[in-house]
Design an enzyme around this catalytic site. Structure first.
Site, mmCIF file in Angstrom:
data_model
loop_
_atom_site.group_PDB
_atom_site.id
_atom_site.type_symbol
_atom_site.label_atom_id
_atom_site.label_comp_id
_atom_site.label_asym_id
_atom_site.label_seq_id
_atom_site.Cartn_x
_atom_site.Cartn_y
_atom_site.Cartn_z
ATOM 1 C CD GLU A 171 -1.955 -6.657 -1.913
ATOM 2 O OE1 GLU A 171 -0.836 -7.072 -2.294
ATOM 3 O OE2 GLU A 171 -2.954 -7.391 -1.822
ATOM 4 C CG ASP B 222 -5.015 -8.004 4.544
ATOM 5 O OD1 ASP B 222 -6.126 -8.546 4.596
ATOM 6 O OD2 ASP B 222 -4.014 -8.576 4.084
#
Length: 440
Positions: free
Chosen positions: A167, A96
């Site tokens: 997130e 990520d």
């Protein structure tokens, strides 16, 4: 988990290096100066969720130079790097990319000074890789390098993805909706790692079955009838009703959920009113709700709506002023499930590679991680995300192995031992990838 980690840390240096891992470890060591240079660049130049343009372009360029077929702009800023190397399994390996709206306070010479405005809040803030995604991306590059150098040792398809917006819980969903599994390939296996603040640098932890939780954000607007604080009998006080809701919610997990089934309902914000002597019309509650199974999740969300309405009715709130319960489906992150068979195999493989003192089974956590969406898109995928400890060993030992005394993930002070995290994760992921894609 604390005691398991401390026990491992106490004898971490005693683990012998198996002969089979020596060549890979030596090759990774040669690449580490270049990888750490990349890490420091990524750390100093973080980008917020869905804004990872520079990050994606830089890493896509590295993958192209290594010989991958690269597609950018998947699900927004996502990157898919494919390498077909004969028949065999299809292995998805994910990192990520996004940072957090946090003002860095680590004091590192390469600390981030980036500022940006978060699209969701409209608030300008510093930006920092406070969750360690910079270590994830760096190890992703390290694995890509090692797999290219070892093409003669494996057969199958390597599907390396860089995911945006972890997130905010949006990135994996966006990539899937943009055809990740239809435009490119359907993976047989999916693997990833996450750095951990609850463990010493270089320690590997694995959880079998549920590893991370369903995460829901719920808003409750409690409506009443406002008025003068001196004449409460002429009002229907939403603050009192909201307080009753907060208290009653505590009984859901304690009295409605099986004690052996983990669940959390936390009221993170309670806001109402603006002056001492005015009873307001509304009160606002913001909740985070955590669970593992979808059945428990459904029960929790239903109970929240039931309790909010029941408490309003008990206060004689008019029907047209009943509470409004909003479940923020767009922010929902599903639980992450580690395939037991793959987890057990990886544990044994890592223990033989790093030594048993550096590898352990650890309890699941109630944090969220949208990596679980890949498995949910096809339950036939063998899926695993594991932890790599990041706390510098000297600080871990000084704290007596108590992570509560050290910076956590999302802290402005989070400064993992990047060399240990990247080297360990690169070796672990490469070892597992070579095993999954081993030639018959």
């Amino acid at each position: 988990m604390r005691h398991l980690l401390f026990a491992a840390a106490a004898s971490l240096a005693l683990a012998a290096t198996p002969a089979a891992a020596q060549d890979l470890r030596a090759d990774i060591a040669e690449e580490m100066p270049e990888l750490i240079e990349l890490y420091r660049f990524l750390h100093a130049n973080p980008e917020l969720s869905n804004e990872e343009h520079q990050t994606a372009a830089k890493l896509a360029g590295i993958a192209r130079d290594l010989g991958f077929t690269v597609t950018e702009g998947v699900g927004g800023t996502g990157v898919v790097a494919m390498m077909e190397n004969g028949p065999g399994p299809v292995l998805l390996l994910r990192a990520d990319m996004d940072g957090l709206p946090v003002v860095e306070q680590t004091g590192l010479p390469f600390a981030s000074t980036v500022t940006a405005t978060a699209p969701q809040s409209g608030v300008e803030s510093g930006v920092m890789h406070a969750c360690g995604h910079d270590t994830h991306m760096t190890a992703w590059v390290g694995v890509a390098q090692q797999m290219v150098e070892r093409k003669a040792d494996w057969s199958g398809t390597l599907m390396m993805i860089l995911q945006p917006a972890e997130e905010t819980g949006e990135g994996a969903k966006a990539m899937l909706e943009d055809g990740l599994f239809t435009r490119f390939a359907m993976p047989t296996h999916a693997i990833a790692f996450h750095d951990a603040a609850a463990g010493p640098a270089g320690f590997i932890g694995l959880s079998t079955g549920y590893a991370l939780a369903n995460v829901d954000s719920v808003d409750i607007t409690v409506r009443g009838v406002g008025g003068h604080g001196a004449y409460p009998d002429t009002t229907r006080d939403p603050i009192v009703v909201a307080s009753r809701i907060v208290t009653a919610l505590q009984t859901v997990v304690a009295r409605e959920i099986n004690p052996q089934e983990p669940a959390v309902i936390t009221v993170g914000s309670f806001h109402a009113g603006a002056k001492h002597n005015i009873i307001p019309d509304e009160a606002e509650l913001l909740l985070t709700v955590r669970s593992y199974s979808d059945e428990t999740r459904a029960h929790l969300l239903s109970a929240i709506e039931r309790i909010a309405r029941a408490q309003a009715m008990s206060a004689d709130i008019p029907e047209d002023r009943m509470p409004i319960v909003t479940i923020r489906d767009g922010e929902y992150t599903p639980s992450t499930y580690n395939s037991p068979e793959l987890t057990a195999h990886a544990h044994d493989l890592f223990a033989s590679t790093f030594g048993p003192n550096r590898v352990a089974m650890v309890p699941p956590v109630m944090g969220g991680e949208d990596f679980g969406r890949f498995y949910r898109a096809n339950n036939d995928i063998q899926s695993l995300i594991f932890w790599v400890g990041g706390q510098p060993m000297d600080k871990w030992q000084a704290a007596g192995g108590d992570p509560a005394k050290l910076p956590s993930l999302h802290s402005p002070f989070w400064a993992p031992d990047a060399e240990a995290v990247v080297a360990t994760a690169t070796e672990a992921l490469t070892t597992l990838a070579l095993d999954i894609l081993a030639k018959d």
